[in-house]
Scaffold this active site. Structure first.
Site, PDB file in Angstrom:
ATOM      1  N   LYS A  12      41.978  27.299  33.848  1.00 51.28           N
ATOM      2  CA  LYS A  12      40.650  26.929  32.700  1.00 51.28           C
ATOM      3  C   LYS A  12      40.396  26.100  32.057  1.00 51.28           C
ATOM      4  O   LYS A  12      39.278  25.753  31.922  1.00 51.28           O
ATOM      5  CB  LYS A  12      41.289  28.489  32.229  1.00 51.28           C
ATOM      6  CG  LYS A  12      41.286  29.260  33.107  1.00 51.28           C
ATOM      7  CD  LYS A  12      41.370  30.717  32.176  1.00 51.28           C
ATOM      8  CE  LYS A  12      41.409  31.992  32.937  1.00 51.28           C
ATOM      9  NZ  LYS A  12      41.523  33.352  31.894  1.00 51.28           N
ATOM     10  N   ASP A  68      38.372  36.292  29.810  1.00 52.57           N
ATOM     11  CA  ASP A  68      39.419  37.624  30.349  1.00 52.57           C
ATOM     12  C   ASP A  68      38.816  37.244  32.079  1.00 52.57           C
ATOM     13  O   ASP A  68      37.460  37.657  31.997  1.00 52.57           O
ATOM     14  CB  ASP A  68      39.588  38.858  29.412  1.00 52.57           C
ATOM     15  CG  ASP A  68      40.926  39.563  30.453  1.00 52.57           C
ATOM     16  OD1 ASP A  68      42.352  38.911  30.144  1.00 52.57           O
ATOM     17  OD2 ASP A  68      41.284  40.160  30.559  1.00 52.57           O
ATOM     18  N   SER A  69      39.897  37.590  32.486  1.00 52.74           N
ATOM     19  CA  SER A  69      38.942  37.992  33.800  1.00 52.74           C
ATOM     20  C   SER A  69      39.668  38.713  34.518  1.00 52.74           C
ATOM     21  O   SER A  69      41.392  38.697  34.477  1.00 52.74           O
ATOM     22  CB  SER A  69      38.894  37.033  34.579  1.00 52.74           C
ATOM     23  OG  SER A  69      38.127  35.659  34.546  1.00 52.74           O
ATOM     24  N   GLY A 148      45.575  31.674  41.069  1.00 56.71           N
ATOM     25  CA  GLY A 148      45.110  32.979  41.718  1.00 56.71           C
ATOM     26  C   GLY A 148      44.886  33.592  42.449  1.00 56.71           C
ATOM     27  O   GLY A 148      45.076  33.639  43.503  1.00 56.71           O
ATOM     28  N   ASP A 150      42.378  32.825  44.283  1.00 54.38           N
ATOM     29  CA  ASP A 150      41.126  32.305  45.259  1.00 54.38           C
ATOM     30  C   ASP A 150      41.383  32.031  46.704  1.00 54.38           C
ATOM     31  O   ASP A 150      40.920  31.812  47.307  1.00 54.38           O
ATOM     32  CB  ASP A 150      41.390  31.024  44.374  1.00 54.38           C
ATOM     33  CG  ASP A 150      40.664  30.776  43.057  1.00 54.38           C
ATOM     34  OD1 ASP A 150      40.032  31.679  42.918  1.00 54.38           O
ATOM     35  OD2 ASP A 150      40.548  29.873  42.790  1.00 54.38           O
ATOM     36  N   LYS A 170      33.164  25.131  43.895  1.00 51.80           N
ATOM     37  CA  LYS A 170      33.939  26.810  42.681  1.00 51.80           C
ATOM     38  C   LYS A 170      32.700  26.442  41.373  1.00 51.80           C
ATOM     39  O   LYS A 170      32.558  27.969  41.027  1.00 51.80           O
ATOM     40  CB  LYS A 170      35.054  26.626  42.627  1.00 51.80           C
ATOM     41  CG  LYS A 170      35.967  27.931  42.214  1.00 51.80           C
ATOM     42  CD  LYS A 170      36.875  27.807  41.899  1.00 51.80           C
ATOM     43  CE  LYS A 170      37.627  29.474  41.272  1.00 51.80           C
ATOM     44  NZ  LYS A 170      38.625  29.465  40.309  1.00 51.80           N
TER      45      LYS A 170
END
Length: 192
Positions: A12, A68-69, A148, A150, A170
């Site tokens: 990130k 947060d995702s 994650g 992806d 991306k």
């Protein structure tokens, strides 16, 4: 302008610092002396984002932002959602993907979306910025990039997963990029 990005996730940090530009000096939690585990107990993506940013502002007095995702899958009533990072009971991406695939094994509807909420606390004032991208969960992992979920998330309009895209590609379309663009536009207005 100095800002702290309230995360310890290097992926990130790389993604965000590539987009912030020279107008901002990005500090990490380590840079400000924060070694605490940031709270994420609200039960919502926006709430967790808010908790993390508020924690840094309250305890360190530093203007900051946190995100947060989550991945929301229609056939699973929005799971894994806020629990995306720990879906399998651990932070192990392969185990999380395996649980997701197991839960989708009999489903034909594989529509999903990634959602990110950034919370910015600038001199004590809070703002939130949301981004999302629609796509599908493919049956087999593809690609080695990203992190994650992806390797199993294929955004609508593309025939490749996030993990098959370059960081730049991306970064141009992702949920995080959309929320970040909104936050950066706001920040640039503040420093004029």
């Amino acid at each position: 302008m100095e800002l702290c990005f309230a995360t310890n996730n290097q992926h990130k940090l790389d993604e965000v610092s590539a987009r912030l530009g020279d107008a901002f000096t990005l500090k990490t939690l380590r840079d400000i002396g924060c070694t605490d585990e940031l709270p994420e107990t609200s039960g919502t993506i926006s709430g967790n984002s808010r908790q993390k940013a508020d924690y840094v502002w309250t305890h360190f007095g530093v203007s900051c932002f946190a995100d947060d995702s989550g991945l929301e899958v229609d056939a699973l009533n929005g799971e894994p959602g806020v629990d995306s990072a720990f879906y399998s009971g651990s932070r192990d991406s392969e185990k999380n993907i395996q649980k997701l695939q197991n839960n989708l094994a009999t489903e034909t509807n594989r529509k999903a979306r990634f959602i990110t909420v950034f919370t910015l606390v600038l001199h004590g004032v809070e703002h939130q910025f949301k981004g999302s991208i629609e796509g599908v969960i493919i049956a087999e992992s593809r690609g080695t990039g990203g992190f994650g979920y992806d390797p199993v998330f294929q955004p609508d309009g593309y025939n490749r997963t996030f993990a098959e895209m370059s960081m730049e590609e991306k970064g141009a379309i992702s949920h995080r990029a959309q929320a970040l663009v909104k936050m950066i536009a706001y920040l640039k207005e503040q420093i004029k």
